[in-house]
Design an enzyme around this catalytic site. Sequence first.
Site, PDB file in Angstrom:
ATOM      1  N   ARG A 103       0.907  -1.137   0.031  1.00 50.73           N
ATOM      2  CA  ARG A 103      -0.068   0.006  -0.117  1.00 50.73           C
ATOM      3  C   ARG A 103       0.668   1.302  -0.015  1.00 50.73           C
ATOM      4  O   ARG A 103       1.557   1.641   0.943  1.00 50.73           O
ATOM      5  CB  ARG A 103      -1.013  -0.022   1.268  1.00 50.73           C
ATOM      6  CG  ARG A 103      -1.539   1.425   1.419  1.00 50.73           C
ATOM      7  CD  ARG A 103      -2.572   1.246   2.393  1.00 50.73           C
ATOM      8  NE  ARG A 103      -3.735   0.465   2.221  1.00 50.73           N
ATOM      9  CZ  ARG A 103      -5.094   0.589   2.607  1.00 50.73           C
ATOM     10  NH1 ARG A 103      -5.177   1.047   3.362  1.00 50.73           N
ATOM     11  NH2 ARG A 103      -5.931   0.019   1.947  1.00 50.73           N
ATOM     12  N   ASP A 222     -17.493   6.949  -0.944  1.00 53.95           N
ATOM     13  CA  ASP A 222     -16.096   6.750  -0.060  1.00 53.95           C
ATOM     14  C   ASP A 222     -15.959   8.153   0.710  1.00 53.95           C
ATOM     15  O   ASP A 222     -16.532   8.912   0.387  1.00 53.95           O
ATOM     16  CB  ASP A 222     -15.136   6.353  -1.090  1.00 53.95           C
ATOM     17  CG  ASP A 222     -13.673   6.098  -0.587  1.00 53.95           C
ATOM     18  OD1 ASP A 222     -13.562   5.939   0.548  1.00 53.95           O
ATOM     19  OD2 ASP A 222     -12.482   5.992  -1.279  1.00 53.95           O
ATOM     20  N   ARG A 290     -13.201  -9.069   1.288  1.00 54.43           N
ATOM     21  CA  ARG A 290     -11.649  -8.583   1.126  1.00 54.43           C
ATOM     22  C   ARG A 290     -10.935  -9.854   1.478  1.00 54.43           C
ATOM     23  O   ARG A 290     -10.223 -10.162   0.503  1.00 54.43           O
ATOM     24  CB  ARG A 290     -11.433  -7.644   2.017  1.00 54.43           C
ATOM     25  CG  ARG A 290     -11.929  -6.151   1.784  1.00 54.43           C
ATOM     26  CD  ARG A 290     -11.551  -5.669   0.482  1.00 54.43           C
ATOM     27  NE  ARG A 290      -9.979  -5.527   0.356  1.00 54.43           N
ATOM     28  CZ  ARG A 290      -9.176  -4.465   0.998  1.00 54.43           C
ATOM     29  NH1 ARG A 290      -9.694  -3.537   1.404  1.00 54.43           N
ATOM     30  NH2 ARG A 290      -8.030  -4.263   0.879  1.00 54.43           N
TER      31      ARG A 290
HETATM   32  N1  NVA Z   1     -10.065   6.555  -0.895  1.00 53.95           N
HETATM   33  C1  NVA Z   1      -9.809   6.229   0.334  1.00 53.95           C
HETATM   34  C2  NVA Z   1      -9.951   4.605   0.453  1.00 53.95           C
HETATM   35  C3  NVA Z   1      -9.549   3.874   1.660  1.00 53.95           C
HETATM   36  C4  NVA Z   1      -9.581   2.345   1.599  1.00 53.95           C
HETATM   37  C5  NVA Z   1      -8.353   6.351   0.699  1.00 53.95           C
HETATM   38  O1  NVA Z   1      -7.542   6.254  -0.269  1.00 53.95           O
HETATM   39  O2  NVA Z   1      -7.933   6.809   1.772  1.00 53.95           O
HETATM   40  N1   CP Z   2     -10.924  -0.503   2.684  1.00 49.14           N
HETATM   41  C1   CP Z   2      -9.767  -0.507   2.977  1.00 49.14           C
HETATM   42  O1   CP Z   2      -8.822  -0.763   2.316  1.00 49.14           O
HETATM   43  O2   CP Z   2      -9.638  -0.371   4.315  1.00 49.14           O
HETATM   44  P1   CP Z   2      -8.338  -0.126   5.080  1.00 49.14           P
HETATM   45  O3   CP Z   2      -7.778   1.312   4.806  1.00 49.14           O
HETATM   46  O4   CP Z   2      -8.903  -0.282   6.596  1.00 49.14           O
HETATM   47  O5   CP Z   2      -7.331  -1.330   4.667  1.00 49.14           O
END
Ligand code: NVA
Ligand code: CP
Length: 305
Positions: A103, A222, A290
């Site tokens: 991530r 979101d 997920r």
């Molecule tokens: N758009 C949000 C999604 C979190 C899972 C973010 O990038 O913070």
């Molecule tokens: N939806 C999602 O990716 O959640 P987290 O940011 O908690 O991993």
Amino acid sequence: MKRDFLHITDFSKEEIDGLFELSARLKKEVKEGTPHHLLREKTLAMIFQKPSARTRVSFETGMFQLGGHALFLGPDNLGLGKREATRDLARLFSRYNDLIMARVFEHDHILDLAKYASVPVINGLTDYNHPCQIMADIFTVLEHRGHLDDLTLSFIGDGNNVFHSWMYLAQRLPMKLNLACPEGYEPDEKLVETTRLAGLSKVTVAHDPFDIVAGSDVIYTDVWASMGQEEEAADRAKVFQPFQVNSKLMKAAGEQAYFMHCLPAHRGDEVTDEVIDSHRSIVFDEAENRMHVQKAIMVILMGAP
Ligand code: NVA
Ligand code: CP
């Protein structure tokens, strides 16, 4: 040739169908308590430049259930791209681990990891997209509707990473994909064009949620400010106010509409308590899936179904 999962289009339509089957099987096996150690003694390096609840826990738990092990490497552990070049970390983990999930902020970092790693790399969210999320989401829609025919999904809010992955999916599965966003918060124009050119789905971008929601199967939202946009949060809160998913909007969508959200949700901002806690809300089914879907993705990438 090793395979990565960086964008939903890394999988063909047939592979997505296979992924649904495997996810359903693995989900059933978890519920029954049937062991399914398809990745016995394999290890997954999990790199996080941003916070996470679902992604971390679902990958880590999923890997354990598959008979493997996952290692958490948080924002303070690696200094990705700062303490050490992304390409060097990619090569390093390829020597220790069988899979990498990351991530990151910059999408280029996930592309670099994939380019230089000799093991499969999975995108656990970048500023640009979030493919694992949308694979789990569409599997959830399939479970609830029983089919994916004539699907209309209306996304209310920011034309962000999550919406981008919906567009990638729309290049593989036919759907009516609507977005209502404030002006100036549209998704990547090129991606909208590519998705339309793929010729499978109809993509509509509007600026009033009430123009698009009627008859939708899913109303999706979101957060208004994504991770990394914290400084813009106050300004965004004002601009996005008319894009709140509340009972009035759900009523305009119709009784058939499910409510979905990738979570974490900011209750009272993009969604009201009434909607997220309603019987049409399937947000925790999404969150659970997920894990099942990501397990299937890992198994497929490792060529071990
Ligand atoms: N758009 C949000 C999604 C979190 C899972 C973010 O990038 O913070
Ligand atoms: N939806 C999602 O990716 O959640 P987290 O940011 O908690 O991993």
